[in-house]
Structure formats: structure tokens, C-alpha cells
Write an enzyme that holds these catalytic residues in place. Structure first.
Site, short mmCIF file in Angstrom:
data_model
loop_
_atom_site.label_atom_id
_atom_site.label_comp_id
_atom_site.label_asym_id
_atom_site.label_seq_id
_atom_site.Cartn_x
_atom_site.Cartn_y
_atom_site.Cartn_z
CE LYS A 230 -22.45 18.19 43.56
NZ LYS A 230 -21.61 18.63 44.65
NE ARG A 270 -22.74 13.55 49.20
CZ ARG A 270 -23.75 13.90 48.40
NH1 ARG A 270 -23.54 14.19 47.14
NH2 ARG A 270 -24.97 13.96 48.89
N1 PMM Z 1 -23.04 17.94 47.24
C1 PMM Z 1 -24.33 17.68 47.45
C2 PMM Z 1 -24.77 17.20 48.70
N2 PMM Z 1 -23.89 16.94 49.69
N3 PMM Z 1 -21.68 16.89 50.47
C3 PMM Z 1 -20.39 17.15 50.28
N4 PMM Z 1 -19.50 16.90 51.25
N5 PMM Z 1 -19.92 17.66 49.11
C4 PMM Z 1 -20.75 17.96 48.07
O1 PMM Z 1 -20.27 18.48 47.03
C5 PMM Z 1 -22.13 17.70 48.23
C6 PMM Z 1 -22.58 17.17 49.48
C7 PMM Z 1 -25.34 17.92 46.36
O2 PMM Z 1 -25.48 16.81 45.55
P1 PMM Z 1 -26.75 15.80 45.63
O3 PMM Z 1 -27.99 16.62 45.65
O4 PMM Z 1 -26.65 14.95 44.44
O5 PMM Z 1 -26.63 14.98 46.87
#
Ligand code: PMM
Length: 291
Positions: A230, A270
Site C-alpha cells: 500500500k 491479506r
Molecule cells: N484492501 C484492498 C482490497 N480489499 N479487503 C480488506 N478486507 N481489507 C483491505 O484493506 C483491502 C481489501 C485494496 O488492495 P488491493 O487493490 O491490493 O487488493
């Protein structure tokens, strides 16, 4: 997939229906999107996304999180139809392999189709705010529900990054969402909370939250944390001229945040790169066991 352990560390949180390990769990990200900030376009094709999900499982992911809508700061929404087209075949294939799949969506129709295709967790970054029908669906399906802290859609969310006490306000707002979804019938024992790193938050807010997971844990539910690649990491590691470190070069910093999260008792992290983060949570498990 690894077998549940018989004598887990009693300090570790767990969620009913999700195989327990003696360590923080690792959720691998499968973004079936052309425009995610971290890996946009790499797995946009269904076959590529399925292969990627299989690779993440082979590397040790406990869960694969499949999403079809980018939520990067400034992102515009895609249609529900397009989101369905992107995620359903990928979820169906990975679930058919026996993988534990979560669907990353704010739309009830996508969550419903995903559950039909074999997903067993709903990851709703809006915590039920974007689609008021979502908590009812999750309640009926009796599946684990990730309730993330969220203040509005990505196109203008950073204008809402205003707090006097970020940890207190995130905890209060998460508590309100937990109460709201329970009022819609969601089993409190199936709620997973997530402080929403980067969502309506500045780098300073993100660091404060990462430093105080104990306060979020006091909500009484397991924590999912997503710091992977991020922007706050890119800023921290910026070049001398101020250029942020590109997303693909934030892997080592991500592993460092995984270590910090697991050491504070996060239930699951994640991440985009599974292997080094599984190593990190295993290191933390050994360290915790020796304390
Ligand atoms: N961040 C992203 C997408 N999905 N889900 C949860 N539960 N928490 C998060 O912080 C989160 C998420 C954005 O990141 P990406 O685009 O790399 O998937």
C-alpha cells in the site's frame, strides 16, 4: 491445505468454520481487475487469475480472496454485471479445487453468485454500508463476514481522512457496523474486523492503527489486516527526490508489517506475495511460542 492443529496457541483468535493453524493466517489476493494499484491487469484474464490463485495456494495461502473491482484511491466503480463476469469463473474453479475462497465485493448480487460458486467468506470493504442488502445475505448464508472500516467510495475517500483520534474513531465506527450487521441477523461469532488500511486514511493514520492493533482486538473479534504494497509503504521508502517506491518493490516492507501484525495477534493478513509472508507468520508463531 494444512490440517488444523490440535493444540493451538490459546492466544490466537479463530473463526468458526475456518481451519485453525498455530499462527496468523495468510490470505492471498487474486485481483481480477485491469486497474488495481498493486498488480492491475496481471490476472485480468480468468485463466491467468485461476492459475495465480492455484499458485498462491501452492505457496501456502490459507485463503484466496478474489475481487473484481479496484478500490485504489480515486478508482471509479465497475458495473455489477462486469464484476460478476470477472469473479464467478475464478471462484468456481478455485473452490472446485477445494480452496477456501473469499469474495472481495461490496455488492450483494456478486456476493450471492460468489457463494453459489463456492466462496465461503464474504469480504465487504464497506462493512455493509455500500449495499444495505449485504448483511441479510451474509446472515442467511451463515458464512464468515469481513467488516472493514470504510467511510465512502474510493473516488473521493481521501477527503474523509479526517480524525481527531484515529484509533478511537475507527474502533467506534467498527463497533457501530458490527452492531448494525448483527441487527440484520449476522452471527457475531462470524464477524472479522479490519481497520481498512489506506481507506480514508493518511500514512500517519495507517501507522497509528498498525501500532495499536490491541485496541482493535479489544472489539472482541479476530482482525484481518491488509497492508500489502500500500501507498504508505511507498511513501516511507520514497527515493531521495520524493518519488514513492513502486508497488511491486514494496514486498520486503510488506513482510515487515506482516511481522508486526502477527506479533500483535492479527488473525489473518491479506497479501499479494504469499511465500515470504507465510515465512514471516511462521517466525512469529515460533517467537510467540517461546515467550
Ligand atoms: N484492501 C484492498 C482490497 N480489499 N479487503 C480488506 N478486507 N481489507 C483491505 O484493506 C483491502 C481489501 C485494496 O488492495 P488491493 O487493490 O491490493 O487488493
Amino acid at each position: 491445505m494444512a490440517q488444523p492443529v490440535t493444540n493451538p496457541d490459546r492466544d490466537l483468535d479463530w473463526v468458526r468454520g475456518i481451519p485453525q493453524q498455530n499462527r496468523c493466517l495468510v490470505m492471498g489476493v487474486v485481483n481480477v481487475t485491469p486497474d488495481s494499484f498493486s498488480d492491475g491487469g496481471l490476472w485480468f484474464d480468468s485463466d491467468a487469475a485461476i492459475k495465480h490463485g492455484r499458485d498462491l495456494i501452492a505457496e501456502g495461502a490459507d485463503i484466496v480472496d478474489v475481487g473484481g473491482e479496484s478500490t485504489r484511491p480515486g478508482a471509479q466503480r465497475v458495473s455489477g454485471e462486469e464484476e460478476l463476469r470477472r469473479v464467478v469463473p475464478v471462484i468456481a474453479a478455485l473452490a472446485a479445487d477445494g480452496a477456501l475462497v473469499s469474495v472481495d465485493t461490496m455488492r450483494v448480487e456478486v456476493a450471492e453468485a460468489a457463494l453459489e460458486a463456492g466462496a465461503r467468506i464474504v469480504n465487504d470493504i464497506s462493512g455493509g454500508l455500500a449495499d444495505p442488502a449485504m448483511p441479510r445475505l451474509v446472515a442467511g448464508a451463515k458464512v464468515p463476514y469481513v467488516v472493514m472500516h470504510w467511510r465512502g467510495h474510493s473516488h473521493d475517500m481521501q477527503t474523509r481522512a479526517v480524525y481527531t483520534d484515529v484509533i478511537g474513531e475507527v474502533c467506534d465506527e467498527l463497533r457501530q457496523r458490527m452492531d448494525a450487521v448483527v441487527a440484520e441477523g449476522v452471527d457475531p461469532e462470524l464477524i472479522i474486523v479490519d481497520p481498512g488500511i489506506g481507506f480514508a486514511k493518511t500514512a500517519e493514520h495507517n501507522w497509528a492503527l498498525l501500532a495499536h492493533l490491541d485496541r482493535i482486538r479489544a472489539l472482541g473479534r479476530p482482525i484481518l489486516l491488509a497492508t500489502s504494497r500500500k501507498t504508505f509503504l511507498g511513501r516511507l521508502l520514497a527515493a531521495p527526490d520524493g518519488t514513492p517506491r513502486p508497488p511491486m518493490e514494496r514486498g520486503d516492507a510488506t513482510v515487515a508489517t506482516t511481522t508486526l501484525a502477527a506479533a500483535q495477534g492479527a488473525w489473518c493478513i491479506r497479501v499479494h506475495e504469499v511465500l515470504p509472508n507465510v515465512d514471516a507468520v511462521r517466525v512469529v508463531a515460533a517467537w510467540r511460542a517461546a515467550r
